[in-house]
Scaffold this motif. Structure first.
Motif, PDB file in Angstrom:
ATOM      1  N   TRP A 131       0.842  -1.197   0.000  1.00  0.00           N
ATOM      2  CA  TRP A 131       0.000   0.000   0.000  1.00  0.00           C
ATOM      3  C   TRP A 131       0.875   1.243   0.000  1.00  0.00           C
ATOM      4  CZ3 TRP A 131      -4.756   1.457  -0.973  1.00  0.00           C
ATOM      5  CH2 TRP A 131      -5.179   2.718  -0.574  1.00  0.00           C
ATOM      6  N   ASN A 132       0.573   2.163  -0.904  1.00  0.00           N
ATOM      7  CA  ASN A 132       1.301   3.430  -0.954  1.00  0.00           C
ATOM      8  C   ASN A 132       0.342   4.589  -1.168  1.00  0.00           C
ATOM      9  OD1 ASN A 132       0.613   3.033  -3.602  1.00  0.00           O
ATOM     10  ND2 ASN A 132       2.650   3.352  -4.426  1.00  0.00           N
ATOM     11  N   GLY A 133      -0.915   4.392  -0.813  1.00  0.00           N
ATOM     12  CA  GLY A 133      -1.928   5.425  -0.996  1.00  0.00           C
ATOM     13  C   GLY A 133      -2.073   6.320   0.215  1.00  0.00           C
ATOM     14  N   ASN A 134      -3.067   7.177   0.149  1.00  0.00           N
ATOM     15  CA  ASN A 134      -3.371   8.105   1.227  1.00  0.00           C
ATOM     16  C   ASN A 134      -4.070   7.391   2.376  1.00  0.00           C
ATOM     17  OD1 ASN A 134      -2.390  10.329  -0.159  1.00  0.00           O
ATOM     18  ND2 ASN A 134      -4.358  10.820  -1.066  1.00  0.00           N
ATOM     19  N   SER A 135      -3.903   7.903   3.572  1.00  0.00           N
ATOM     20  CA  SER A 135      -4.551   7.306   4.733  1.00  0.00           C
ATOM     21  C   SER A 135      -6.073   7.462   4.655  1.00  0.00           C
ATOM     22  CB  SER A 135      -4.015   7.924   6.025  1.00  0.00           C
ATOM     23  OG  SER A 135      -4.233   9.318   6.053  1.00  0.00           O
ATOM     24  N   THR A 136      -6.540   8.556   4.096  1.00  0.00           N
ATOM     25  CA  THR A 136      -7.985   8.755   3.966  1.00  0.00           C
ATOM     26  C   THR A 136      -8.601   7.675   3.087  1.00  0.00           C
ATOM     27  OG1 THR A 136      -7.754  11.135   4.228  1.00  0.00           O
ATOM     28  CG2 THR A 136      -9.783  10.351   3.197  1.00  0.00           C
ATOM     29  N   MET A 138      -7.308   4.708   2.428  1.00  0.00           N
ATOM     30  CA  MET A 138      -7.167   3.428   3.107  1.00  0.00           C
ATOM     31  C   MET A 138      -8.288   3.244   4.135  1.00  0.00           C
ATOM     32  SD  MET A 138      -4.019   1.899   5.379  1.00  0.00           S
ATOM     33  CE  MET A 138      -4.452   2.849   6.834  1.00  0.00           C
ATOM     34  N   MET A 139      -8.563   4.273   4.903  1.00  0.00           N
ATOM     35  CA  MET A 139      -9.602   4.167   5.933  1.00  0.00           C
ATOM     36  C   MET A 139     -10.987   4.021   5.316  1.00  0.00           C
ATOM     37  SD  MET A 139      -8.052   3.847   8.685  1.00  0.00           S
ATOM     38  CE  MET A 139      -9.534   3.770   9.657  1.00  0.00           C
ATOM     39  N   LEU A 149     -11.228  -6.923   3.729  1.00  0.00           N
ATOM     40  CA  LEU A 149     -10.059  -6.216   3.215  1.00  0.00           C
ATOM     41  C   LEU A 149      -8.971  -6.102   4.267  1.00  0.00           C
ATOM     42  CD1 LEU A 149      -9.363  -4.393   0.586  1.00  0.00           C
ATOM     43  CD2 LEU A 149      -9.690  -2.521   2.186  1.00  0.00           C
ATOM     44  N   TYR A 150      -7.752  -6.365   3.837  1.00  0.00           N
ATOM     45  CA  TYR A 150      -6.567  -6.232   4.674  1.00  0.00           C
ATOM     46  C   TYR A 150      -5.551  -5.421   3.891  1.00  0.00           C
ATOM     47  CZ  TYR A 150      -8.963 -10.050   6.914  1.00  0.00           C
ATOM     48  OH  TYR A 150      -9.919 -10.810   7.518  1.00  0.00           O
ATOM     49  N   VAL A 151      -4.769  -4.619   4.594  1.00  0.00           N
ATOM     50  CA  VAL A 151      -3.803  -3.746   3.936  1.00  0.00           C
ATOM     51  C   VAL A 151      -2.402  -4.087   4.425  1.00  0.00           C
ATOM     52  CG1 VAL A 151      -3.077  -1.354   3.570  1.00  0.00           C
ATOM     53  CG2 VAL A 151      -5.509  -1.900   3.737  1.00  0.00           C
ATOM     54  N   GLY A 152      -1.505  -4.300   3.493  1.00  0.00           N
ATOM     55  CA  GLY A 152      -0.102  -4.534   3.807  1.00  0.00           C
ATOM     56  C   GLY A 152       0.724  -3.353   3.339  1.00  0.00           C
ATOM     57  N   MET A 153       1.663  -2.962   4.156  1.00  0.00           N
ATOM     58  CA  MET A 153       2.531  -1.834   3.828  1.00  0.00           C
ATOM     59  C   MET A 153       3.813  -2.352   3.171  1.00  0.00           C
ATOM     60  SD  MET A 153       0.597   0.493   5.109  1.00  0.00           S
ATOM     61  CE  MET A 153       1.572   1.965   5.103  1.00  0.00           C
ATOM     62  N   ASN A 154       4.486  -1.479   2.447  1.00  0.00           N
ATOM     63  CA  ASN A 154       5.783  -1.864   1.896  1.00  0.00           C
ATOM     64  C   ASN A 154       6.891  -1.386   2.828  1.00  0.00           C
ATOM     65  OD1 ASN A 154       6.200   0.864   1.326  1.00  0.00           O
ATOM     66  ND2 ASN A 154       5.727   0.655  -0.834  1.00  0.00           N
ATOM     67  N   ALA A 165       3.152   7.019   4.624  1.00  0.00           N
ATOM     68  CA  ALA A 165       3.081   5.644   5.138  1.00  0.00           C
ATOM     69  C   ALA A 165       2.885   5.662   6.656  1.00  0.00           C
ATOM     70  CB  ALA A 165       4.342   4.886   4.768  1.00  0.00           C
ATOM     71  N   HIS A 166       3.525   6.581   7.354  1.00  0.00           N
ATOM     72  CA  HIS A 166       3.360   6.669   8.798  1.00  0.00           C
ATOM     73  C   HIS A 166       1.931   7.041   9.165  1.00  0.00           C
ATOM     74  CE1 HIS A 166       7.950   7.574   9.146  1.00  0.00           C
ATOM     75  NE2 HIS A 166       7.700   6.342   8.794  1.00  0.00           N
ATOM     76  N   GLU A 167       1.296   7.918   8.389  1.00  0.00           N
ATOM     77  CA  GLU A 167      -0.101   8.267   8.638  1.00  0.00           C
ATOM     78  C   GLU A 167      -0.995   7.051   8.510  1.00  0.00           C
ATOM     79  OE1 GLU A 167      -1.142  11.419   5.967  1.00  0.00           O
ATOM     80  OE2 GLU A 167       0.268  12.815   6.884  1.00  0.00           O
ATOM     81  N   CYS A 168      -0.688   6.231   7.507  1.00  0.00           N
ATOM     82  CA  CYS A 168      -1.490   5.012   7.310  1.00  0.00           C
ATOM     83  C   CYS A 168      -1.308   4.068   8.488  1.00  0.00           C
ATOM     84  CB  CYS A 168      -1.103   4.321   6.011  1.00  0.00           C
ATOM     85  SG  CYS A 168      -1.581   5.249   4.538  1.00  0.00           S
TER      86      CYS A 168
END
Length: 168
Positions: A131-136, A138-139, A149-154, A165-168
């Protein structure tokens, strides 16, 4: 979809499927990667995942540009040409098409003890990888699909300057 289902059913090492929606301008210029072609493949992969009862890993690209902030994408600026906004809208649209709303009985017990692949009675289970999108965004996706749905970070999440990424 039929070929994916056959592969899943004939090889017990296949535990899921992968799809990518990549609207990066350089990717979409290549033959076979036009938006409609990608959407058709994504829908087919989602259908196969539902029918075969396996999860789907999905990667979306590109990430937001630096001038694309976390504000609602329905604001005054015209985002119809922004590849990030377009891929987010298409992802959400297809997930809505493919995922029925949770029923009262399925919300009580989303885990099934009989089948290790069946941990969601609503069908499609999605893992957004890298995931490299915006936190908004993602939420919004997590709120709309809390059981699917599950989100994995890089790895960028470990970088000190990766504020998005920290916001997410």
């Amino acid at each position: 979809a039929d070929a994916l289902i056959e592969a899943i059913e004939t090889d017990d090492r296949v535990v899921g499927v992968f799809a990518k929606l990549d609207y990066s301008p350089e990717r979409m210029e290549r033959p076979g990667y036009e938006r409609d072609a990608q959407l058709n493949r994504f829908r087919a992969t989602c259908s196969a995942a539902i029918e075969a009862n396996v999860p789907i890993q999905c990667r979306v690209a590109p990430g937001p540009s630096d001038d694309n902030n976390d504000d609602d994408d329905d604001g005054a600026q015209n985002n119809d040409a922004d590849p990030y906004i377009l891929v987010m809208r298409d992802l959400a649209t297809i997930l809505l098409e493919m995922t029925p709303p949770p029923s009262a009985e399925s919300s009580d017990n989303t885990l099934s003890s009989d089948n290790p692949h069946n941990n969601n009675s609503n069908g499609l289970r999605v893992h957004l990888v890298c995931w490299n999108g915006n936190s908004t965004h993602m939420m919004k996706l997590l709120t709309a699909f809390p059981n699917n749905l599950y989100v994995g970070m890089n790895a960028a999440v470990g970088f000190a300057k990766a504020t998005r990424a920290h916001e997410c």
